[in-house]
Design an enzyme around this catalytic site. Structure first.
Site, mmCIF file in Angstrom:
data_model
loop_
_atom_site.group_PDB
_atom_site.id
_atom_site.type_symbol
_atom_site.label_atom_id
_atom_site.label_comp_id
_atom_site.label_asym_id
_atom_site.label_seq_id
_atom_site.Cartn_x
_atom_site.Cartn_y
_atom_site.Cartn_z
ATOM 1 N N GLU A 1 29.612 -129.286 -52.122
ATOM 2 C CA GLU A 1 28.348 -129.603 -51.468
ATOM 3 C C GLU A 1 27.234 -128.704 -51.969
ATOM 4 O O GLU A 1 27.441 -127.522 -52.216
ATOM 5 C CB GLU A 1 28.486 -129.431 -49.953
ATOM 6 N N CYS B 1 20.687 -124.488 -52.525
ATOM 7 C CA CYS B 1 21.787 -123.643 -52.053
ATOM 8 C C CYS B 1 23.062 -124.144 -52.716
ATOM 9 O O CYS B 1 23.453 -125.295 -52.515
ATOM 10 C CB CYS B 1 21.874 -123.761 -50.541
ATOM 11 N N CYS C 1 37.357 -121.237 -49.624
ATOM 12 C CA CYS C 1 37.114 -119.797 -49.757
ATOM 13 C C CYS C 1 38.328 -119.054 -49.225
ATOM 14 O O CYS C 1 38.930 -119.463 -48.235
ATOM 15 C CB CYS C 1 35.877 -119.383 -48.972
ATOM 16 N N CYS D 1 36.756 -115.886 -43.066
ATOM 17 C CA CYS D 1 35.888 -115.468 -41.954
ATOM 18 C C CYS D 1 36.094 -116.404 -40.762
ATOM 19 O O CYS D 1 36.117 -117.624 -40.910
ATOM 20 C CB CYS D 1 34.428 -115.472 -42.382
ATOM 21 N N CYS E 1 33.490 -119.234 -39.998
ATOM 22 C CA CYS E 1 32.999 -120.049 -41.123
ATOM 23 C C CYS E 1 33.920 -121.232 -41.385
ATOM 24 O O CYS E 1 35.127 -121.066 -41.579
ATOM 25 C CB CYS E 1 32.895 -119.173 -42.373
ATOM 26 N N CYS F 1 22.661 -124.220 -44.733
ATOM 27 C CA CYS F 1 23.189 -123.516 -45.875
ATOM 28 C C CYS F 1 24.190 -122.448 -45.445
ATOM 29 O O CYS F 1 23.939 -121.703 -44.529
ATOM 30 C CB CYS F 1 22.004 -122.897 -46.568
#
Ligand code: SAH
Ligand code: SF4
Length: 371
Positions: A108, A128, A135, A139, A142, A354
């Protein structure tokens, strides 16, 4: 062969995975003059060429050879979404199959236009970009982190996200705040920045670029020695190491003091201010005492704190604080002499804010296309 299949021909290398120097060296082995690489780059970045046929000043035989060797095809668009009356646009781009044949990877990218004088023409257009599929940092707040890590993006895949938008209008700013941790994909991130800032490439101002990192100290140190004048954001999210470890489980080996020192060195070497990002989570890290503790930790360096009220994307156990609590936290920081702001949110309706790109939107978008 259809254009779609040609785009995915795995024998062809993405041209922009090579640096300008590497491209020039390869073309020299073909007997081409030194200016060819620059000429090709100009067609890609200035004219937005998406195939070599468009490069009419090049000899036909060279165009044919380039087309057999390299690809400059854009990443196909799976879905587009707009919000804020079109001022925020998100695109889901298809990365195509990997060399080992896996398909379905998508990335994205978001464009945000700012038009403060409201004359209908954007004064600033920020893109962005994502640097990874998923990832590995995990976190807790997130959505990307909760999805886990799939793979790193190549330089050309990062650049393609910017070109997707720069073919339509001039891009002025770039933030590495999409999916993934840029400093965990260091080589691709820096290679993309080189193409995007060099005059033969997209020629973006280095000062218009910001890399946001979860706080990889070694990567920050390396970046500070690249001779680049780009901005750096370090995601802090807590005033003490214990809470930080809870929120960012993979940060266990790093202390806040080490990050503040890394920031100080970055400022010293690059002459750029550093921003500390702080996602505000209701009753977790948003108490006034925590604001004062944060101020004590970062006092004395040329830093700025950017507060991001939590966007509830990652799970049910975390909440966004009330406006009053956000304001109170901000005022505590300011009263302690810290330069702080609250990040304006864009694209909330399309969940494309973002750095808060969510996986279920991705799935929903793909389904919409499948129907
Ligand atoms: N991996 C990098 C850059 C991508 S995330 C980093 O962590 O810095 C960009 C920013 O969005 C980071 O500051 C991140 O902490 C923040 N962010 C991620 N998810 C969020 C959420 N649900 N609400 C608020 N901020 C979030
Ligand atoms: Fe990765 Fe950044 Fe999300 Fe953390 S906030 S999981 S580092 S993308």
């Amino acid at each position: 062969m259809s254009a779609g299949l040609a785009e995915y021909d795995l024998n062809m290398r993405p041209l922009l995975d090579l640096s300008l120097e590497a491209l020039a060296a390869e073309l020299a082995t073909w007997g081409e003059p030194a200016y060819r690489a620059r000429q090709i780059a100009e067609w890609v970045f200035r004219h937005g060429a998406t195939d070599f046929e468009a490069m009419t000043p090049l000899p036909p035989a060279l165009r044919a050879r380039l087309a057999e060797t390299f690809t400059i095809a854009p990443l196909p668009v799976i879905a587009n979404r707009a919000a804020d009356d079109g001022a925020t646009t998100k695109a889901l781009l298809d990365l195509g199959p990997t060399p080992d044949g896996r398909t379905g990877d998508a990335v994205e990218t978001v464009r945000m236009d700012y038009d403060p004088d409201d004359d209908g023409e954007a004064d600033r257009t920020t893109v962005c970009v994502s640097t990874q599929v998923g990832c590995a940092m995990g976190c807790r707040f997130c959505a990307t982190g909760q999805q886990g890590f799939t793979r790193n993006l190549s330089p050309s895949e990062i650049i393609a996200q910017v070109l997707h938008f720069s073919r339509e209008r001039r891009v002025t700013n770039l933030v590495f705040m999409g999916m993934g941790e840029p400093l965990a994909n260091y080589a691709s991130t820096v290679a993309a920045i080189r193409w995007l800032t060099r005059p033969e490439g997209l020629d973006l101002r280095q000062r218009g670029i910001t890399v946001s990192t979860v706080g990889l100290v070694h990567g920050i140190d390396r970046l500070s020695r690249e001779g680049l004048q780009i901005g750096l954001t370090i995601s802090l999210h807590a005033p003490d190491d214990e809470l930080r470890r809870q929120l960012i489980p993979t940060s266990a080996g790093t202390t806040i003091d080490e990050l503040v020192e890394a920031a100080r060195l970055y400022i010293e070497r690059c002459g750029r201010r550093v921003t500390f990002a702080y996602a505000l989570l209701d009753r977790v890290n948003d108490e006034p005492e925590q604001a004062r503790a944060l101020a004590r930790r970062i006092r004395g360096i040329q830093a700025h704190v950017n507060l991001i009220p939590y966007n509830p994307t990652a799970g049910p156990d975390l909440r966004r604080p009330s406006r009053e609590r956000v304001r109170a936290f901000l005022h505590e920081l300011q009263a302690a002499g810290i330069n702080a702001t609250v990040r304006i949110e864009r694209g909330v309706e399309i969940a494309a804010a973002c750095g808060q790109l969510r996986t279920d939107v991705q799935r929903a978008s793909m389904m919409a296309v499948d129907l």
